[in-house]
Design a protein around this motif. Structure first.
Motif, short mmCIF file in Angstrom:
data_model
loop_
_atom_site.label_atom_id
_atom_site.label_comp_id
_atom_site.label_asym_id
_atom_site.label_seq_id
_atom_site.Cartn_x
_atom_site.Cartn_y
_atom_site.Cartn_z
N UNK A 138 -5.79 5.31 4.51
CA UNK A 138 -5.15 4.33 5.17
C UNK A 138 -4.45 3.43 4.24
N UNK A 139 -3.18 3.27 4.44
CA UNK A 139 -2.39 2.20 3.70
C UNK A 139 -2.79 0.60 4.54
N UNK A 140 -3.19 -0.13 3.69
CA UNK A 140 -3.70 -1.46 4.13
C UNK A 140 -2.48 -2.51 4.28
N UNK A 141 -2.12 -3.04 5.17
CA UNK A 141 -1.52 -4.38 5.42
C UNK A 141 -2.11 -5.56 5.54
N UNK A 142 -1.65 -6.71 5.55
CA UNK A 142 -2.16 -7.95 5.81
C UNK A 142 -2.50 -7.94 7.37
N UNK A 143 -1.82 -7.45 8.21
CA UNK A 143 -2.08 -7.14 9.64
C UNK A 143 -3.35 -6.23 9.81
N UNK A 144 -3.51 -5.42 9.22
CA UNK A 144 -4.38 -4.19 9.39
C UNK A 144 -5.52 -4.34 8.42
N UNK A 145 -5.59 -5.26 7.74
CA UNK A 145 -7.08 -5.16 6.82
C UNK A 145 -8.34 -5.13 7.32
N UNK A 146 -8.37 -6.03 8.25
CA UNK A 146 -9.99 -5.81 8.86
C UNK A 146 -10.09 -4.47 9.66
N UNK A 147 -8.92 -3.93 10.45
CA UNK A 147 -9.04 -2.77 11.09
C UNK A 147 -9.33 -1.49 9.99
N UNK A 148 -8.72 -1.50 8.79
CA UNK A 148 -8.84 -0.69 7.97
C UNK A 148 -10.06 -0.65 7.17
N UNK A 149 -10.54 -1.63 6.74
CA UNK A 149 -11.44 -1.82 5.92
C UNK A 149 -13.16 -1.96 6.58
N UNK A 150 -12.98 -2.14 7.87
CA UNK A 150 -13.99 -2.43 8.66
C UNK A 150 -14.16 -1.57 9.92
N UNK A 151 -13.25 -1.74 10.82
CA UNK A 151 -13.59 -0.74 11.68
C UNK A 151 -13.36 0.79 11.70
N UNK A 152 -12.21 0.88 10.94
CA UNK A 152 -11.88 2.47 10.97
C UNK A 152 -12.79 3.10 9.75
N UNK A 153 -13.18 2.30 8.74
CA UNK A 153 -14.28 2.67 7.87
C UNK A 153 -15.53 3.10 8.64
N UNK A 154 -15.84 2.48 9.41
CA UNK A 154 -16.98 2.55 10.10
C UNK A 154 -16.97 3.84 11.33
N UNK A 155 -15.78 3.96 11.63
CA UNK A 155 -15.73 5.08 12.61
C UNK A 155 -15.30 6.45 11.71
N UNK A 156 -14.65 6.54 10.86
CA UNK A 156 -14.63 7.45 9.84
C UNK A 156 -16.01 7.97 9.43
N UNK A 157 -16.80 7.36 8.95
CA UNK A 157 -18.20 7.47 8.48
C UNK A 157 -18.83 7.95 9.33
N UNK A 158 -18.99 7.37 10.60
CA UNK A 158 -19.82 7.87 11.91
C UNK A 158 -19.30 9.16 12.22
N UNK A 159 -18.05 9.78 11.91
CA UNK A 159 -17.56 10.98 12.18
C UNK A 159 -18.01 12.01 11.25
N UNK A 160 -18.57 11.52 10.01
CA UNK A 160 -18.93 12.45 9.05
C UNK A 160 -18.05 12.78 7.96
N UNK A 161 -16.87 11.87 7.86
CA UNK A 161 -15.55 12.19 7.04
C UNK A 161 -16.19 11.89 5.65
N UNK A 162 -16.14 12.71 4.62
CA UNK A 162 -17.15 12.39 3.43
C UNK A 162 -16.19 11.40 2.59
N UNK A 163 -15.10 11.40 2.59
CA UNK A 163 -14.20 10.40 1.52
C UNK A 163 -13.35 9.81 2.38
N UNK A 164 -12.94 8.42 1.89
CA UNK A 164 -12.03 7.59 2.41
C UNK A 164 -11.21 6.68 1.46
N UNK A 165 -9.77 6.78 1.56
CA UNK A 165 -9.23 5.60 0.50
C UNK A 165 -8.49 4.82 1.26
N UNK A 166 -8.67 3.57 0.56
CA UNK A 166 -7.63 2.57 1.14
C UNK A 166 -6.73 2.22 -0.03
#
Length: 221
Positions: A138-166
């Motif tokens: 995920x490319x992080x912008x000021x408007x998406x920082x919380x979404x990318x680093x908190x919400x999406x991070x939790x969702x991708x981890x819950x789905x079992x995706x082994x690696x995540x880059x911001x």
């Protein structure tokens, strides 16, 4: 007949909300909540490409900035090159794709649209699912920082995706890449590495999900 049901049936007959349009398409009145897989399938691709579905609720994505597009394009180019080189050497069917809607859950429908997905092609399929996905970016912008680093991070981890880059940008260039990895049996990412031009001038260096060596000038846009 229940008045509420009657009003809904009337709306169904009308089909389109006469006052809501996007990219030349009338948007169905039902698009904003309780979206099902069948509804998603019926939507025009030009609309789907600018939308995520979170627990059945549609979210229109903001138009990407030039920095966002530039960073996403270069990261995708480099990861695709590395994935295909590794695929050729290992015999594994690995590839990368840009801007594809990744379905995390069917009920309620939950689609995210990572900027880049690195995945291993399942037998008989040429598009990724969470079980095939090795890495999302995920490319992080000021408007998406919380979404990318908190919400999406939790969702991708819950789905079992082994690696995540911001990936973060500053002044027209990539400034930081952070690698999160999912410990075996866990549902929460841990930071594995963080790369910046100042602290890691050699560039991005990772050994998972396969060897990745990217110099900073190769990510310039």
């Amino acid at each position: 007949m229940n008045d509420r049901i009657g009003r809904r049936d009337a709306a169904v007959e009308r089909t389109w909300d006469e006052t809501t349009y996007w990219a030349g398409h009338a948007i169905p009145y039902w698009i904003w909540e309780n979206v099902t897989a069948d509804m998603w399938q019926a939507m025009p691709e030009t609309l789907c490409s600018r939308m995520e579905i979170v627990d059945g609720r549609a979210l229109l994505l903001a138009s990407p900035t030039m920095d966002h597009q530039g960073a996403a394009g270069m990261v995708n180019l480099e990861l695709r090159s590395h994935a295909r080189a590794y695929a050729q050497a290992s015999g594994r069917a690995i590839d990368a794709i840009y801007g594809y809607a990744l379905r995390l859950r069917d009920h309620p429908l939950h689609h995210r649209r990572p900027d880049v997905i690195v995945y291993e092609l399942a037998h008989g399929s040429n598009l990724p699912s969470p079980s095939d996905t090795l890495l999302v970016v995920e490319i992080v912008s000021q408007s998406s920082r919380i979404m990318d680093t908190v919400h999406k991070s939790a969702e991708y981890a819950d789905a079992g995706i082994p690696h995540y880059w911001t990936v973060e940008t500053r002044n027209g260039a990539i400034s930081t890449v952070t690698w999160y990895a999912l410990p075996e049996g866990e549902k929460r990412y841990e930071v594995r590495a963080r790369w910046t031009p100042a602290e890691t001038p050699e560039g991005v260096r990772a050994d998972e999900p396969f060897p990745i060596r990217i110099a900073w000038d190769e990510l310039a846009f």
